[in-house]
Scaffold this motif. Structure first.
Motif, short mmCIF file in Angstrom:
data_model
loop_
_atom_site.label_atom_id
_atom_site.label_comp_id
_atom_site.label_asym_id
_atom_site.label_seq_id
_atom_site.Cartn_x
_atom_site.Cartn_y
_atom_site.Cartn_z
N MET A 58 58.03 49.71 0.99
CA MET A 58 59.20 48.94 1.42
C MET A 58 59.51 49.19 2.90
O MET A 58 59.92 48.27 3.62
N VAL A 59 59.29 50.43 3.36
CA VAL A 59 59.51 50.72 4.78
C VAL A 59 58.48 49.98 5.62
O VAL A 59 58.80 49.47 6.71
N PHE A 60 57.24 49.90 5.12
CA PHE A 60 56.20 49.16 5.83
C PHE A 60 56.63 47.70 6.03
O PHE A 60 56.50 47.14 7.14
N VAL A 61 57.14 47.08 4.99
CA VAL A 61 57.61 45.69 5.08
C VAL A 61 58.78 45.58 6.05
O VAL A 61 58.86 44.63 6.84
N ALA A 62 59.67 46.57 6.02
CA ALA A 62 60.83 46.56 6.92
C ALA A 62 60.41 46.59 8.38
O ALA A 62 61.00 45.91 9.23
N VAL A 63 59.38 47.38 8.68
CA VAL A 63 58.88 47.44 10.07
C VAL A 63 58.32 46.08 10.48
O VAL A 63 58.55 45.60 11.59
N ARG A 201 67.08 52.58 22.46
CA ARG A 201 67.55 52.53 21.08
C ARG A 201 66.53 51.85 20.17
O ARG A 201 66.37 52.23 19.01
N LEU A 202 65.84 50.85 20.71
CA LEU A 202 64.79 50.19 19.93
C LEU A 202 63.67 51.17 19.60
O LEU A 202 63.18 51.23 18.46
N ALA A 203 63.25 51.96 20.59
CA ALA A 203 62.19 52.94 20.36
C ALA A 203 62.63 54.01 19.38
O ALA A 203 61.85 54.46 18.52
N SER A 204 63.89 54.43 19.46
CA SER A 204 64.42 55.43 18.52
C SER A 204 64.45 54.88 17.10
O SER A 204 64.11 55.59 16.14
N HIS A 205 64.85 53.63 16.96
CA HIS A 205 64.91 52.97 15.65
C HIS A 205 63.51 52.88 15.04
O HIS A 205 63.31 53.16 13.85
N LEU A 206 62.53 52.49 15.85
CA LEU A 206 61.16 52.38 15.36
C LEU A 206 60.58 53.76 15.04
O LEU A 206 59.89 53.92 14.01
N ALA A 207 60.84 54.75 15.89
CA ALA A 207 60.32 56.10 15.65
C ALA A 207 60.85 56.66 14.34
O ALA A 207 60.11 57.27 13.56
N ALA A 208 62.15 56.45 14.08
CA ALA A 208 62.74 56.93 12.82
C ALA A 208 62.10 56.24 11.62
O ALA A 208 61.86 56.87 10.59
N ALA A 209 61.79 54.95 11.76
CA ALA A 209 61.12 54.22 10.67
C ALA A 209 59.73 54.78 10.42
O ALA A 209 59.30 54.92 9.28
N PHE A 210 59.00 55.10 11.49
CA PHE A 210 57.65 55.67 11.35
C PHE A 210 57.70 57.05 10.70
O PHE A 210 56.84 57.38 9.88
N VAL A 211 58.69 57.86 11.06
CA VAL A 211 58.83 59.18 10.45
C VAL A 211 59.16 59.03 8.97
O VAL A 211 58.59 59.73 8.11
N MET A 250 48.54 60.80 18.74
CA MET A 250 48.38 59.75 19.73
C MET A 250 48.67 58.38 19.15
O MET A 250 49.21 57.50 19.85
N VAL A 251 48.34 58.16 17.89
CA VAL A 251 48.68 56.90 17.21
C VAL A 251 50.19 56.71 17.21
O VAL A 251 50.70 55.63 17.54
N PHE A 252 50.91 57.76 16.86
CA PHE A 252 52.38 57.70 16.83
C PHE A 252 52.94 57.43 18.22
O PHE A 252 53.81 56.56 18.40
N LEU A 253 52.46 58.17 19.21
CA LEU A 253 52.96 58.02 20.58
C LEU A 253 52.68 56.63 21.13
O LEU A 253 53.55 56.02 21.80
N SER A 369 52.16 45.71 12.89
CA SER A 369 51.84 46.19 11.54
C SER A 369 50.54 47.01 11.55
O SER A 369 50.40 47.97 10.80
N GLY A 370 49.62 46.62 12.42
CA GLY A 370 48.36 47.35 12.53
C GLY A 370 48.56 48.79 12.96
O GLY A 370 47.80 49.68 12.53
N SER A 371 49.57 49.03 13.78
CA SER A 371 49.84 50.41 14.20
C SER A 371 50.24 51.27 13.01
O SER A 371 49.88 52.45 12.92
N LEU A 372 50.97 50.67 12.06
CA LEU A 372 51.38 51.40 10.87
C LEU A 372 50.20 51.61 9.91
O LEU A 372 50.10 52.65 9.25
N VAL A 373 49.30 50.63 9.85
CA VAL A 373 48.10 50.79 9.04
C VAL A 373 47.24 51.93 9.60
O VAL A 373 46.72 52.78 8.86
N LEU A 374 47.08 51.96 10.92
CA LEU A 374 46.30 53.01 11.56
C LEU A 374 46.93 54.37 11.33
O LEU A 374 46.22 55.36 11.04
N LEU A 375 48.25 54.44 11.42
CA LEU A 375 48.94 55.70 11.14
C LEU A 375 48.73 56.13 9.69
O LEU A 375 48.56 57.32 9.39
N SER A 376 48.69 55.16 8.78
CA SER A 376 48.46 55.46 7.36
C SER A 376 47.10 56.11 7.15
O SER A 376 46.97 57.11 6.43
#
Length: 393
Positions: A58-63, A201-211, A250-253, A369-376
């Motif tokens: 669900m978080v993946f879809v939210a991103v 704030r956008l970067a913080s919001h996205l970083a929290a979602a990735f965490v 590095m993927v996260f950064l 979305s690809g960045s989240l797949v790569l992180l996965s």
């Protein structure tokens, strides 16, 4: 007769091969490796694992929805925020009322002064879906968590993870509104300004979602298919573990730097590759004063940094694949390394294509979305090598 028997016994002992030194080390090392009893995984643990997997999905879809909302410039259409959720306009009168509220803010005044109610409905709907999906995540997390906790499905370690995830989900909602609020403030005095949310704030919001995604996915993997111990012959432990953790970081950064690109619309400058225009390093990279502002506020510098981070990520993933190509590794570990390598190149290709085609919404959404797949895949690899032990060559 006795002497002959003793002589034969001594000769037999000499003929028996002695264990080599590396075999002894291997046996000793294997004994030191912690073992995982797969049979002890209960049905309740599998249920909790599937729930964690559902949360991460669900978080993946939210991103993805957040990326579409940003790309369609829909994020500032809803100018109020309620904890229980906003009511969807049902009648034309309701739509006119919401549109009237929107007209009082900078985005309409400076950018969308010619927008109609029908056009407003689309951007409002995009933001509405994104917000409601976020609240759905909260419900999907909270109700099962309370039930599992009461039934005793959580161990002490899992309880800490659940509390952390619940806190992050709550903070994500607040951070989302805090981000939107930055784009509604009357700080855009110049008619040429483009009202947008703060890139910080956008970067913080996205970083929290990735965490949040990373923690829930890691918990799911530990419950559903625990890591297996294995031994690798290598001169240095850095070969696999260190390189895989560097790649994951590095993927996260790189993904977070992409939030600054999106926040400043930096993908719309220098739409060429590998050079930026006619230069490898543009002349306008350091035009802001003080100089450090350029790193997060100059669109040219932000795009340049994202390129360098992306190239570094691909290089690390490629090095990881090359280093481990001839190693004797478990099948799942090999699959994870190959997945990281293939997805890193796919993600880089998506990024370059998005840039060259002036950031179309479908491609840009796929890139995010690809960045989240790569992180996965990077998280999967870290999970597989968790109990890796090394033998000296």
């Amino acid at each position: 007769m006795l002497r002959m028997l003793q002589k034969r016994t001594s000769m037999i002992k000499l003929m028996v091969p002695r264990p080599r030194l590396h075999q002894t080390i291997a046996q000793t090392t294997i004994k030191e490796i912690p073992t995982i009893k797969h049979a002890t995984i209960t049905n309740s643990e599998k249920t909790v694992g599937r729930w964690f997997l559902g949360v991460s999905g669900m978080v993946f879809v939210a991103v993805g929805l957040g990326g579409v909302t940003r790309l369609t410039e829909s994020g500032l259409s809803m100018v109020t925020w309620k904890l229980t959720g906003e009511r969807m306009p049902r009648t034309q009168e309701d739509w006119v009322q919401e549109f009237t509220k929107y007209q009082q803010y900078p985005e309409y005044k400076l950018k969308n002064a010619n927008m109609t109610v029908e056009e407003f409905k689309f951007i409002y709907l995009m933001e509405y879906i994104h917000r409601m999906w976020g609240r759905a995540i909260g419900g999907f997390f909270l109700v099962p968590a309370a039930y599992f906790w009461k039934k005793g499905y959580f161990c002490a370690k899992t309880k800490k993870s659940v509390l952390l995830l619940g806190t992050l989900i709550g903070l994500q909602g607040l951070m989302g509104w805090y981000m939107v609020k930055s784009g509604l403030e009357n700080r855009f005095e110049d008619p040429n300004d483009v009202p947008r949310v703060s890139q910080y704030r956008l970067a913080s919001h996205l970083a929290a979602a990735f965490v949040l995604y990373s923690l829930s996915l890691s918990q799911a993997m530990s419950k559903l298919f625990p890591s297996e111990p294995f031994v690798v012959k290598a001169k240095k432990a850095f070969n696999i573990k260190g390189l895989s953790h560097m790649t994951k970081g590095m993927v996260f950064l790189t993904a977070i730097s992409g939030a600054f690109v999106a926040g400043l619309d930096a993908g719309l400058v220098y739409n060429s590759f590998p050079k930026m225009g006619d230069s490898w390093i543009p002349d306008d990279m350091w035009q802001f004063k003080p100089v450090q502002r350029n790193i997060t506020e100059n669109p040219t510098t932000v795009q340049f940094n994202h390129r360098i981070l992306g190239i570094t990520t691909v290089s690390l993933a490629s090095a990881l694949w090359l280093v481990t190509r001839r190693m004797q590794l478990p099948k799942r570990t090999k699959w994870a390394i190959n997945a990281v390598f293939a997805m890193a190149w796919t993600q880089a290709t998506l990024g370059v294509t998005t840039l060259l085609t002036y950031v179309p919404v479908p491609l840009a959404t796929a890139h995010q979305s690809g960045s989240l797949v790569l992180l996965s895949f990077a998280l999967w690899l870290s999970h597989e090598i968790r109990f890796l032990k090394y033998l000296p060559k």
